[in-house]
Design an enzyme around this catalytic site. Structure first.
Site, mmCIF file in Angstrom:
data_model
loop_
_atom_site.group_PDB
_atom_site.id
_atom_site.type_symbol
_atom_site.label_atom_id
_atom_site.label_comp_id
_atom_site.label_asym_id
_atom_site.label_seq_id
_atom_site.Cartn_x
_atom_site.Cartn_y
_atom_site.Cartn_z
ATOM 1 N N PRO A 249 0.837 -1.182 -0.001
ATOM 2 C CA PRO A 249 -0.100 -0.088 -0.027
ATOM 3 C C PRO A 249 0.963 1.133 -0.067
ATOM 4 O O PRO A 249 1.701 1.385 0.586
ATOM 5 C CB PRO A 249 -0.915 -0.414 1.301
ATOM 6 C CG PRO A 249 -0.050 -0.991 2.244
ATOM 7 C CD PRO A 249 0.865 -1.899 1.392
ATOM 8 N N GLY A 250 0.466 2.194 -0.818
ATOM 9 C CA GLY A 250 1.052 3.491 -0.834
ATOM 10 C C GLY A 250 0.058 4.714 -0.229
ATOM 11 O O GLY A 250 0.089 5.265 0.853
ATOM 12 N N ARG A 251 -1.063 4.524 -1.322
ATOM 13 C CA ARG A 251 -1.908 5.919 -0.749
ATOM 14 C C ARG A 251 -2.562 5.769 0.618
ATOM 15 O O ARG A 251 -2.564 6.683 1.024
ATOM 16 C CB ARG A 251 -3.175 5.801 -1.975
ATOM 17 C CG ARG A 251 -3.941 6.935 -2.048
ATOM 18 C CD ARG A 251 -5.112 6.737 -2.950
ATOM 19 N NE ARG A 251 -4.639 6.454 -4.250
ATOM 20 C CZ ARG A 251 -4.250 7.055 -5.272
ATOM 21 N NH1 ARG A 251 -4.430 8.610 -4.991
ATOM 22 N NH2 ARG A 251 -3.752 6.597 -6.611
ATOM 23 N N TYR B 59 -5.187 13.693 -13.414
ATOM 24 C CA TYR B 59 -6.030 12.691 -13.609
ATOM 25 C C TYR B 59 -7.399 13.119 -12.830
ATOM 26 O O TYR B 59 -8.348 12.198 -12.684
ATOM 27 C CB TYR B 59 -5.725 11.557 -12.199
ATOM 28 C CG TYR B 59 -4.274 11.022 -11.968
ATOM 29 C CD1 TYR B 59 -3.678 10.202 -12.764
ATOM 30 C CD2 TYR B 59 -3.533 11.606 -10.723
ATOM 31 C CE1 TYR B 59 -2.355 9.899 -12.874
ATOM 32 C CE2 TYR B 59 -2.322 11.261 -10.887
ATOM 33 C CZ TYR B 59 -1.644 10.414 -11.823
ATOM 34 O OH TYR B 59 -0.250 10.129 -11.605
ATOM 35 N N CYS C 71 1.498 28.842 -15.563
ATOM 36 C CA CYS C 71 0.798 29.300 -17.017
ATOM 37 C C CYS C 71 0.241 28.273 -17.951
ATOM 38 O O CYS C 71 0.786 27.837 -18.896
ATOM 39 C CB CYS C 71 1.928 30.298 -17.802
ATOM 40 S SG CYS C 71 1.601 30.842 -19.241
ATOM 41 N N GLU C 72 -0.812 27.637 -17.446
ATOM 42 C CA GLU C 72 -1.403 26.560 -18.170
ATOM 43 C C GLU C 72 -2.762 26.646 -17.848
ATOM 44 O O GLU C 72 -3.230 26.772 -16.600
ATOM 45 C CB GLU C 72 -0.905 25.347 -17.862
ATOM 46 C CG GLU C 72 0.628 25.106 -17.922
ATOM 47 C CD GLU C 72 0.756 23.997 -18.914
ATOM 48 O OE1 GLU C 72 -0.079 23.695 -19.674
ATOM 49 O OE2 GLU C 72 1.880 23.897 -18.968
HETATM 50 N N1 LLP Z 1 3.058 -1.204 -5.872
HETATM 51 C C1 LLP Z 1 3.230 -1.022 -7.189
HETATM 52 C C2 LLP Z 1 4.039 -1.962 -7.962
HETATM 53 C C3 LLP Z 1 2.668 0.123 -7.573
HETATM 54 O O1 LLP Z 1 3.143 0.293 -8.970
HETATM 55 C C4 LLP Z 1 2.137 0.976 -6.918
HETATM 56 C C5 LLP Z 1 1.422 2.081 -7.354
HETATM 57 C C6 LLP Z 1 1.804 0.867 -5.658
HETATM 58 C C7 LLP Z 1 2.204 -0.596 -5.157
HETATM 59 C C8 LLP Z 1 0.928 1.411 -4.699
HETATM 60 O O2 LLP Z 1 -0.234 1.763 -5.095
HETATM 61 P P1 LLP Z 1 -1.197 2.559 -4.108
HETATM 62 O O3 LLP Z 1 -1.393 1.701 -2.822
HETATM 63 O O4 LLP Z 1 -0.525 3.798 -3.572
HETATM 64 O O5 LLP Z 1 -2.572 2.657 -4.790
HETATM 65 N N2 LLP Z 1 0.216 9.141 -9.172
HETATM 66 C C9 LLP Z 1 -1.087 8.125 -9.297
HETATM 67 C C10 LLP Z 1 -0.860 6.825 -8.549
HETATM 68 C C11 LLP Z 1 -0.047 5.929 -9.413
HETATM 69 C C12 LLP Z 1 0.406 4.617 -8.873
HETATM 70 C C13 LLP Z 1 1.473 4.093 -9.345
HETATM 71 N N3 LLP Z 1 1.597 2.651 -8.720
HETATM 72 C C14 LLP Z 1 -1.864 9.096 -8.424
HETATM 73 O O6 LLP Z 1 -1.619 10.354 -7.893
HETATM 74 O O7 LLP Z 1 -3.369 8.559 -8.106
#
Ligand code: LLP
Length: 426
Positions: free
Chosen positions: A282-284, A323, A350-351
């Site tokens: 998890p990231g987000r 997005y 400037c966009e």
């Molecule tokens: N693992 C891999 C291999 C990934 O490519 C990603 C995210 C994650 C884990 C984490 O995913 P999450 O739990 O954060 O959904 N910039 C975009 C999101 C791009 C996600 C890329 N990969 C945004 O702002 O929504």
């Protein structure tokens, strides 16, 4: 005092985060400013770990690579999904042990592969071509490397197309039908130790059905790979769990995520008589709602719309432009005041697309007011740039009302930092 969203409170008409008054932070540190609530990062991480008590949680460092955050998560026992040499370097520096790292990426350089091999970090291989490059690298180094293969499970998600990563047409992963043959080939290559399998189907996923489908498809592959005689030590299901950016939006919890995949994982591994470690990335979920982007109003213009010009733009938060994403906006110094008008909050870039929030019902806004864009902790600062000659802003971390700068603001010197003139232009 009342709660505005999750851990964010309002007191004396001011927005409060981690016990700190946002207006005071703005006065002390200036704007724009990223403000993160330390306790919330830890709470979110613990919620994931509680939902998956036997799994390893590899935080996706791309979501927010600030060193203090990596450090906090390292202390909580997190591993990390790293997608570049830079992320690998930062994760190790923060104290995440190399055994808890997975080097991901669809287009790694030879240098990145060599580094992973030298450091003994496992690699998620994204193509047959990369497998051969890696085998040559390990042979030259006289080493071995543990690998997983990134599978493209062909699962469709209802997220934004730019962040859907597990579709058949996506650039990531190895097509499912080639997976068995690639494991077979890998087992015969010197120095390559196939020991894991990996997928990630997308991001900001608000429904658990795709996780369930991906888990089923992955476990079908686990069965086939096990039948080849390969002992899988880990199954990495990625992540992608969404969060409710809109106030009334519903999002699954880590527990819902677990309910969608754990029964399949447990049942199928038991039937096969194997016990691989489950990994989630998890990231987000860990960082998004921990952080606000605080920005000050430079100017208000009544034209076709009521435009509020602020000092942060898509240089600091590109998600709305990239997005069409929604970030809840609060007038931080009038947080309890009733809405009086409809405003569109725009940045200084400037966009035409530099719009942070469209048509929001907000209290009366004037020059000097502070706008807080919520849920900016994931893919906020980490996707920032210096576009339009704008140095990046500072980040502060708050805990129990005390704020610490975790990244100083850049100044114009940083715009020049790496630039050089050829002699003829001196
Ligand atoms: N693992 C891999 C291999 C990934 O490519 C990603 C995210 C994650 C884990 C984490 O995913 P999450 O739990 O954060 O959904 N910039 C975009 C999101 C791009 C996600 C890329 N990969 C945004 O702002 O929504």
């Amino acid at each position: 005092m009342f709660t505005i969203k999750n851990h964010l409170e309002v007191e004396n008409n001011h927005l409060i985060i981690g016990g700190a008054d946002i207006t005071e932070l703005a006065n002390q540190y200036g704007t724009p400013l990223y403000v993160t609530n330390e306790s919330r990062v830890v709470e979110n991480f613990k919620a994931y770990r509680k939902a998956f008590p036997d799994a390893d949680i590899y935080y996706a460092a791309k979501a927010n690579g600030s060193f203090a955050i990596l450090r906090m998560l390292a202390r909580q026992g997190a591993g990390a999904d790293v997608f570049s040499y830079g992320e690998l370097y930062m994760a190790l520096l923060a104290g995440i042990p190399r055994e808890k790292l997975l080097f991901n990426g669809n287009s790694k350089t030879d240098y990145e592969l060599q580094t992973a091999v030298e450091l003994g970090v496992r690699v998620s291989v994204d193509s047959r071509d990369e497998l051969h490059t890696l085998s040559e690298i390990v042979q030259k180094a006289g080493k071995e490397v543990e690998v997983a293969f990134r599978v493209n499970p062909d699962v469709s998600t209802k997220t934004h197309p730019k962040i859907s990563t597990g579709l058949r047409t996506s650039k990531f992963g190895i097509p499912s039908e080639e997976v068995v043959s690639i494991y077979r080939e890998a087992s015969g290559l010197p120095g390559i130790l196939p020991c894991g399998i990996h997928c990630h189907i997308g991001s900001q996923i608000l429904d658990t059905a795709p996780f369930h489908e991906a888990a089923q498809k992955m476990m079908d592959l686990v069965e086939k790979v096990t039948t080849l005689g390969i002992n899988l030590k880990f199954v990495d299901m990625g992540s992608g769990l969404g969060i409710p950016y809109k106030k009334d939006e519903r999002a699954p919890t880590p527990k819902d995520h677990a309910d969608a995949i754990l029964p399949i994982f447990e049942e199928r591994t038991k039937a096969l008589g194997i016990s691989p470690k489950l990994i989630l990335e998890p990231g987000r979920y860990i960082v998004a709602d921990t952080t606000i982007l605080l920005t000050r109003v430079n100017t208000v213009k009544r034209a076709a719309k009521n435009f509020v010009g602020v000092d942060a733009g898509f240089n600091l938060l590109i998600r709305p432009a990239m997005y069409d994403s929604y970030h809840y906006a609060v007038v931080a110094n009038k947080a309890a005041s009733p809405p009086e008008d409809t405003y569109t909050i725009v940045g200084p870039i400037c966009e035409t697309g530099d719009i942070l929030a469209h048509d929001r019902e907000l209290p009366h806004i004037e020059k000097g007011d502070l706008i807080a864009l919520l849920d900016a902790g994931a893919y906020g600062f980490s996707m920032s740039s210096q576009y339009n000659g704008r140095p990046r802003c500072a980040e502060v971390l708050v805990k129990d009302g005390v704020a610490d700068v975790i990244r100083s603001a850049e100044d114009v010197g940083e715009l020049m930092a790496k630039q050089k003139l050829p002699a003829r232009l001196m």
